[in-house]
Write a protein that holds these residues in place. Structure first.
Motif, short mmCIF file in Angstrom:
data_model
loop_
_atom_site.label_atom_id
_atom_site.label_comp_id
_atom_site.label_asym_id
_atom_site.label_seq_id
_atom_site.Cartn_x
_atom_site.Cartn_y
_atom_site.Cartn_z
N UNK A 32 0.85 -1.19 0.00
CA UNK A 32 0.00 0.00 0.00
C UNK A 32 0.89 1.24 0.00
N UNK A 33 0.35 2.34 -0.45
CA UNK A 33 1.16 3.57 -0.51
C UNK A 33 1.65 3.97 0.87
N UNK A 34 0.78 3.88 1.87
CA UNK A 34 1.18 4.29 3.22
C UNK A 34 2.26 3.38 3.80
N UNK A 35 2.11 2.05 3.61
CA UNK A 35 3.13 1.11 4.10
C UNK A 35 4.44 1.29 3.36
N UNK A 36 4.34 1.50 2.05
CA UNK A 36 5.54 1.70 1.23
C UNK A 36 6.28 2.95 1.68
N UNK A 37 5.56 4.04 1.86
CA UNK A 37 6.19 5.30 2.25
C UNK A 37 6.89 5.15 3.59
N UNK A 38 6.23 4.50 4.54
CA UNK A 38 6.80 4.31 5.88
C UNK A 38 8.06 3.44 5.83
N UNK A 39 7.99 2.32 5.08
CA UNK A 39 9.14 1.42 4.97
C UNK A 39 10.29 2.09 4.23
N UNK A 40 9.98 2.84 3.20
CA UNK A 40 11.01 3.53 2.42
C UNK A 40 11.81 4.48 3.31
N UNK A 41 11.10 5.22 4.14
CA UNK A 41 11.79 6.19 5.00
C UNK A 41 12.59 5.51 6.09
N UNK A 42 12.13 4.35 6.56
CA UNK A 42 12.91 3.60 7.55
C UNK A 42 14.24 3.14 6.98
N UNK A 43 14.24 2.74 5.72
CA UNK A 43 15.45 2.21 5.09
C UNK A 43 16.40 3.31 4.65
N UNK A 44 15.88 4.36 4.04
CA UNK A 44 16.74 5.38 3.41
C UNK A 44 16.81 6.70 4.17
N UNK A 45 15.94 6.87 5.19
CA UNK A 45 15.84 8.12 5.94
C UNK A 45 15.30 9.26 5.09
N UNK A 46 14.75 8.94 3.92
CA UNK A 46 14.19 9.93 3.01
C UNK A 46 12.82 9.48 2.53
N UNK A 47 11.99 10.43 2.12
CA UNK A 47 10.76 10.07 1.43
C UNK A 47 11.12 9.62 0.02
N UNK A 48 10.26 8.86 -0.66
CA UNK A 48 10.59 8.41 -2.02
C UNK A 48 10.90 9.55 -2.98
N UNK A 49 10.12 10.63 -2.93
CA UNK A 49 10.34 11.73 -3.88
C UNK A 49 11.61 12.52 -3.55
N UNK A 50 11.92 12.66 -2.26
CA UNK A 50 13.17 13.32 -1.88
C UNK A 50 14.37 12.48 -2.32
N UNK A 51 14.26 11.18 -2.15
CA UNK A 51 15.33 10.28 -2.58
C UNK A 51 15.54 10.40 -4.09
N UNK A 52 14.43 10.35 -4.84
CA UNK A 52 14.53 10.45 -6.30
C UNK A 52 15.17 11.77 -6.72
N UNK A 53 14.80 12.85 -6.05
CA UNK A 53 15.37 14.15 -6.38
C UNK A 53 16.88 14.16 -6.15
#
Length: 294
Positions: free
Chosen positions: A219-240
């Motif tokens: 889900x988008x919410x689970x993905x966003x939460x897991x992404x930030x736990x791993x990378x310390x960034x939101x997906x869009x900030x990471x992509x930027x």
């Protein structure tokens, strides 16, 4: 027994690297020698996945809400590529030196499967970068690795076996979960790792959080939460940050113009690219060009 720092110095002496700056390949595939003669200020970088063994000097990695300091006698474990800000320091006027080891996914999965037959793994902190102290077993295998780097025959015969043992020692250590999670195909950590691989290959494409989450069945919410736990960034900030790093490479290494680099990495607005580049690197695209000749 010589120290890791002394063995790295010997490697630099025997391979004409006493004046070398940066990261260079060694005779063992997947192993790199790093050297920096001067301290460097805090700057944005993308650390690729791997294991970094430090023999001399120290660094501080800055995240939005915490820091990681590592130096001589430490190793850093990176399960995924992570955008971060880092500053490096020489100690007592001696250069920063270390080795970087790529993690072969096939080797990693085989080791995790073998180890799992003897000891069930428990989930640890889901983070893409952690540091730990080099213990006795890790120091011994590091010595064997550095010795083999100066002996082409030993490097060919034992090189990959030494790397395999080194990865095993990391898996047994306090930050082993950083790599173990990558081998758990259905876990959130492994799913985010697959997402990061996609982002690094297709950063210039139109990417949405919804599309990334769908690819890994989250889900988008689970993905966003897991992404930030791993990378310390939101997906869009990471992509930027990935796009800006790639653009800087195009400008400094390939001589690309700013507008050209912006389009190649996925920006549709040159003015937005220039603003975000200046905010991220504290320099305009044109100001990084002279670094080629500095």
């Amino acid at each position: 027994m010589p120290t890791i720092a002394r063995m790295l110095q010997q490697y630099a002496e025997q391979n004409d690297l006493l004046n070398f700056e940066g990261l260079t390949k060694t005779i063992i595939p997947g192993v790199y020698f790093h050297r920096a003669s001067k301290s460097s200020p805090r700057q944005p970088l993308i650390y690729n996945s791997g294991i970094i063994l430090v023999g001399q000097g120290h660094k501080i990695i800055h995240f939005p809400d915490h820091q990681i300091k590592y130096g001589a006698g430490d190793y850093l474990v990176l399960g995924v590529p992570v955008p971060l800000e880092c500053e490096a320091f020489t100690d007592n006027g001696l250069p920063v030196m270390g080795v970087v080891i790529d993690i072969n996914p096939v080797t990693l999965h085989k080791l995790v499967n073998q180890m799992g037959e003897y000891t069930p793994f428990t989930s640890g902190q889901m983070s893409g970068v952690q540091s730990a102290k080099i213990d006795g077993a890790m120091e011994q295998v590091t010595h064997r690795l550095l010795s083999a780097l100066n002996n082409p025959l030993e490097a060919e015969i034992f090189g990959q076996d030494i790397i395999k043992e080194l990865v095993y020692r990391v898996l047994c250590g306090p930050q082993g979960h950083t790599l173990i999670g990558l081998a758990m195909h259905d876990g959130h950590y492994a799913r985010i790792a697959r997402t990061l691989s996609t982002m690094h290959k297709s950063y210039a494409d139109q990417i949405t959080v919804e599309g990334l989450a769908e690819e890994v069945n989250m889900s988008v919410s689970s993905f966003h939460r897991a992404f930030k736990q791993v990378t310390f960034e939101s997906p869009l900030q990471y992509l930027k940050k990935v796009r800006l790093a790639k653009a800087k490479e195009l400008i400094t290494n390939n001589g690309s113009k700013a507008n050209e680099a912006a389009l190649k990495v996925g920006y549709t607005s040159p003015s937005q690219f220039s603003r975000e580049f200046k905010r991220h690197f504290n320099k305009t695209p044109s100001e990084v060009v002279p670094q080629l000749n500095s």
